[in-house]
Design an enzyme around this catalytic site. Sequence first.
Site, PDB file in Angstrom:
ATOM      1  N   ASP A  15       0.854  -1.194   0.000  1.00 54.29           N
ATOM      2  CA  ASP A  15       0.000   0.000   0.000  1.00 54.29           C
ATOM      3  C   ASP A  15       0.889   1.242   0.000  1.00 54.29           C
ATOM      4  O   ASP A  15       1.690   1.430   0.919  1.00 54.29           O
ATOM      5  CB  ASP A  15      -0.886  -0.043   1.254  1.00 54.29           C
ATOM      6  CG  ASP A  15      -1.691   1.237   1.425  1.00 54.29           C
ATOM      7  OD1 ASP A  15      -1.876   1.955   0.428  1.00 54.29           O
ATOM      8  OD2 ASP A  15      -2.134   1.503   2.566  1.00 54.29           O
ATOM      9  N   ASN A  46      -0.258   4.515  -0.139  1.00 51.06           N
ATOM     10  CA  ASN A  46      -0.831   5.784   0.343  1.00 51.06           C
ATOM     11  C   ASN A  46      -1.573   5.676   1.675  1.00 51.06           C
ATOM     12  O   ASN A  46      -2.333   6.565   2.034  1.00 51.06           O
ATOM     13  CB  ASN A  46      -1.767   6.379  -0.728  1.00 51.06           C
ATOM     14  CG  ASN A  46      -2.939   5.448  -1.029  1.00 51.06           C
ATOM     15  OD1 ASN A  46      -2.960   4.320  -0.538  1.00 51.06           O
ATOM     16  ND2 ASN A  46      -3.884   5.913  -1.799  1.00 51.06           N
ATOM     17  N   ASP A  91      -4.078   3.874   2.762  1.00 48.44           N
ATOM     18  CA  ASP A  91      -5.513   3.592   2.915  1.00 48.44           C
ATOM     19  C   ASP A  91      -5.782   2.124   3.263  1.00 48.44           C
ATOM     20  O   ASP A  91      -6.930   1.699   3.332  1.00 48.44           O
ATOM     21  CB  ASP A  91      -6.307   4.016   1.662  1.00 48.44           C
ATOM     22  CG  ASP A  91      -5.949   3.176   0.438  1.00 48.44           C
ATOM     23  OD1 ASP A  91      -5.026   2.332   0.532  1.00 48.44           O
ATOM     24  OD2 ASP A  91      -6.595   3.358  -0.611  1.00 48.44           O
ATOM     25  N   ASP A 120      -1.763  -1.218  -3.903  1.00 45.89           N
ATOM     26  CA  ASP A 120      -2.079  -0.445  -5.105  1.00 45.89           C
ATOM     27  C   ASP A 120      -0.943  -0.529  -6.114  1.00 45.89           C
ATOM     28  O   ASP A 120       0.114  -1.114  -5.835  1.00 45.89           O
ATOM     29  CB  ASP A 120      -2.393   1.013  -4.727  1.00 45.89           C
ATOM     30  CG  ASP A 120      -1.383   1.564  -3.736  1.00 45.89           C
ATOM     31  OD1 ASP A 120      -0.175   1.426  -4.016  1.00 45.89           O
ATOM     32  OD2 ASP A 120      -1.775   2.091  -2.674  1.00 45.89           O
ATOM     33  N   ASP A 148      -5.753 -10.051 -15.918  1.00 50.74           N
ATOM     34  CA  ASP A 148      -6.803 -11.040 -15.662  1.00 50.74           C
ATOM     35  C   ASP A 148      -8.058 -10.632 -16.442  1.00 50.74           C
ATOM     36  O   ASP A 148      -8.598  -9.545 -16.223  1.00 50.74           O
ATOM     37  CB  ASP A 148      -7.084 -11.040 -14.145  1.00 50.74           C
ATOM     38  CG  ASP A 148      -7.540 -12.374 -13.622  1.00 50.74           C
ATOM     39  OD1 ASP A 148      -8.399 -12.994 -14.260  1.00 50.74           O
ATOM     40  OD2 ASP A 148      -7.049 -12.786 -12.548  1.00 50.74           O
ATOM     41  N   ASP A 164     -10.414 -15.813 -16.601  1.00 48.48           N
ATOM     42  CA  ASP A 164     -11.230 -16.303 -15.496  1.00 48.48           C
ATOM     43  C   ASP A 164     -12.373 -17.208 -15.985  1.00 48.48           C
ATOM     44  O   ASP A 164     -13.088 -16.822 -16.919  1.00 48.48           O
ATOM     45  CB  ASP A 164     -11.818 -15.065 -14.790  1.00 48.48           C
ATOM     46  CG  ASP A 164     -12.450 -15.386 -13.474  1.00 48.48           C
ATOM     47  OD1 ASP A 164     -11.739 -15.838 -12.567  1.00 48.48           O
ATOM     48  OD2 ASP A 164     -13.677 -15.189 -13.342  1.00 48.48           O
ATOM     49  N   GLU A 219      -8.327 -20.266 -16.914  1.00 46.35           N
ATOM     50  CA  GLU A 219      -8.727 -20.950 -15.675  1.00 46.35           C
ATOM     51  C   GLU A 219      -9.886 -21.839 -16.065  1.00 46.35           C
ATOM     52  O   GLU A 219     -10.969 -21.360 -16.380  1.00 46.35           O
ATOM     53  CB  GLU A 219      -9.181 -19.933 -14.619  1.00 46.35           C
ATOM     54  CG  GLU A 219      -9.452 -20.599 -13.290  1.00 46.35           C
ATOM     55  CD  GLU A 219     -10.552 -19.946 -12.468  1.00 46.35           C
ATOM     56  OE1 GLU A 219     -10.592 -20.188 -11.262  1.00 46.35           O
ATOM     57  OE2 GLU A 219     -11.388 -19.204 -13.026  1.00 46.35           O
ATOM     58  N   HIS A 271      -4.802 -17.048  -5.271  1.00 42.25           N
ATOM     59  CA  HIS A 271      -5.735 -16.270  -4.450  1.00 42.25           C
ATOM     60  C   HIS A 271      -7.024 -17.033  -4.138  1.00 42.25           C
ATOM     61  O   HIS A 271      -7.831 -16.562  -3.354  1.00 42.25           O
ATOM     62  CB  HIS A 271      -6.060 -14.968  -5.182  1.00 42.25           C
ATOM     63  CG  HIS A 271      -6.802 -15.239  -6.455  1.00 42.25           C
ATOM     64  ND1 HIS A 271      -6.220 -15.880  -7.530  1.00 42.25           N
ATOM     65  CD2 HIS A 271      -8.085 -15.002  -6.815  1.00 42.25           C
ATOM     66  CE1 HIS A 271      -7.122 -16.030  -8.490  1.00 42.25           C
ATOM     67  NE2 HIS A 271      -8.256 -15.490  -8.084  1.00 42.25           N
ATOM     68  N   ASP A 272      -7.240 -18.171  -4.791  1.00 45.75           N
ATOM     69  CA  ASP A 272      -8.428 -18.983  -4.506  1.00 45.75           C
ATOM     70  C   ASP A 272      -8.087 -20.181  -3.633  1.00 45.75           C
ATOM     71  O   ASP A 272      -8.957 -20.981  -3.300  1.00 45.75           O
ATOM     72  CB  ASP A 272      -9.038 -19.507  -5.817  1.00 45.75           C
ATOM     73  CG  ASP A 272      -9.660 -18.394  -6.641  1.00 45.75           C
ATOM     74  OD1 ASP A 272     -10.079 -17.385  -6.051  1.00 45.75           O
ATOM     75  OD2 ASP A 272      -9.716 -18.547  -7.868  1.00 45.75           O
TER      76      ASP A 272
END
Length: 597
Positions: A64, A66, A68, A72, A141, A243, A297, A371-372
Amino acid sequence: MRSVNFLIFSIILTIAAAFPAAGQKPSNNKKQNTRKPAPAETIPGRKWWKEAVVYQIYPRSFKDSNGDGVGDLRGIIQKLDYIKSLGIDVVWLNPIFASPNDDNGYDISDYRAIMKEFGTMKDFDELLAGMHKRGIRLVLDLVANHSSDEHRWFQESRKSRDNPYRDYYHWWPAEKGTPPKRVSFFDENGDGWRYDAPTNSYYLHYFSRKQPDLNWENPKVRQEIYSMLRFWFDKGVDGFRMDVIHFISKDPSYPPIPAEFGGDWGKFYGSGPRRHEYIQEMNREVLSKYDVMTIGEAGVGMQDAHNFVDADRKELNMIYHFEGVGLGYLPNSKKIIDPAGWKLTDFKNVYTRWDASFAEKGWNTVYLGNHDQPRMLTRWGSDAPEWREVSSKLLTTFLLTQRATPYYYFGDELGMSNIKFDRIEDYRDIESINWYKQIKEAGGDLRQFLESQKIAARDNSRTPFQWDATTNAGFTSGTPWLKVNPNYKTINVAAEEKNANSPLNYFRRLARFRKANPVLIYGKYTLVDAPNESVYAYTRELDGRKLLVLLNFKDREASADTGFDLSRAKVLFGNYPNFSKDGRLKPYQAVILELSK
Ligand code: NOJ
Ligand code: CA
């Protein structure tokens, strides 16, 4: 032997010089600019994407910039030298497009804009240029089975039955009664149709109700997607991961699921009648015009996998399957852990069958985390403190010694592990949250579900990347969108940089070693000692060289019955300083040996 590292280094240097990469990074990926093959390229069918190690970054959790609490693009820009230092070739970024984030970017509201939280198009251009400058290719993606319900197309589509965008989505008029059953993977009540009052109709959504399925039967939709692909390729993007690409075609009469599918909805969705025709069209109109890589995928069987990637059919370059990562769950469950565990023989069987299936045609992929999936260390190795480092290196060795393009998930190079939340309130993932609701509603076993989620949940691998031992692992100066794993104080980049034998440095060396040794990329794979429940052993052979890979997947000593005289073998690589020539392997020991002729 003091350490195998010095030996490895000199081998890398010698062989690297003799084996230039298949294709330097082109400054522009338009096909006509592809350079002539170098004379050293004698291996038939060489392609840069076969030789690549792909590093997957989940942008939300990488860095990150910034404060938040959300990773990013500028965060990735800041860390480009780290990425380069890994020795990887391609970065795959999960979706970075405008999205209300119902499913963390897999619900796109504008395919040509950058998600506000992630930055601007200027940031993107800088990121792409920064990667290319470093010789790294960038893969994005493509999420085109569905869009967000906040996409302008859907906003229009739902307004009236004669709106020009009506046929961009799948609708069922309510006067025809309840639509034929379709299940949703994420919806909180499991229903794949959602009633929409303005037009008294239902729309189809295989995923959440905020992810309506696009209607690929409509040629205009396909042209929109192709034009969008051209937009990104013309910017210089080097490929797309696609995807659930096998789900795009639907029979618009929406027949009941045929009995032959045995209630397997994923399989049924992946068998749409025109899926290959659409991909071939996409290839003809777009993909064939660029020197890019495509990876679908597609949780399909081997036969259909071939249909997607057989070069003669002109569809995609690679797909990734789910057979391996699906082991160890109760069948047809919400990833409930099988109390009997998983067997190494089943694991070997899956990867060996997929290798054999691509031995003559097509090209294979290998991954253990993304990520899955949960963290590969927790799921396939051991996150116990005494075994974390060695078992993490063992899994890295497996991934980087298969005849397949490895997809390596960020953080696995550090040996990051599952966070194992105790409470549903800690989860941010729609899959975990909505499955919990469904089980609760059905009066199911919530305790069993939460226990299984500690191993299986997707948020385990989405926790912020661990840069250093400062607050929030150096990921953010604000409040992270998902909790940081408390083990960041010891498991982080800064600590591992200092240790020559850390999982991080092991990954770096092995990524380079693979590149320098074509036998590990293209060499024939043969399983050895198949029935062994502790050791996964295989040989790789090319041009007179024969390597033996020995991987002890257990937390106790074991050996393999290889039939080779190991006393004469040369150790090329390993995760322990020593290898006992009698073939006895230490817990989680991984070793790569050169067999003498
Ligand atoms: C597969 C993606 O990898 C996953 O993260 C997403 O939730 C679904 N497809 C829906 O797009
Ligand atoms: Ca941010």
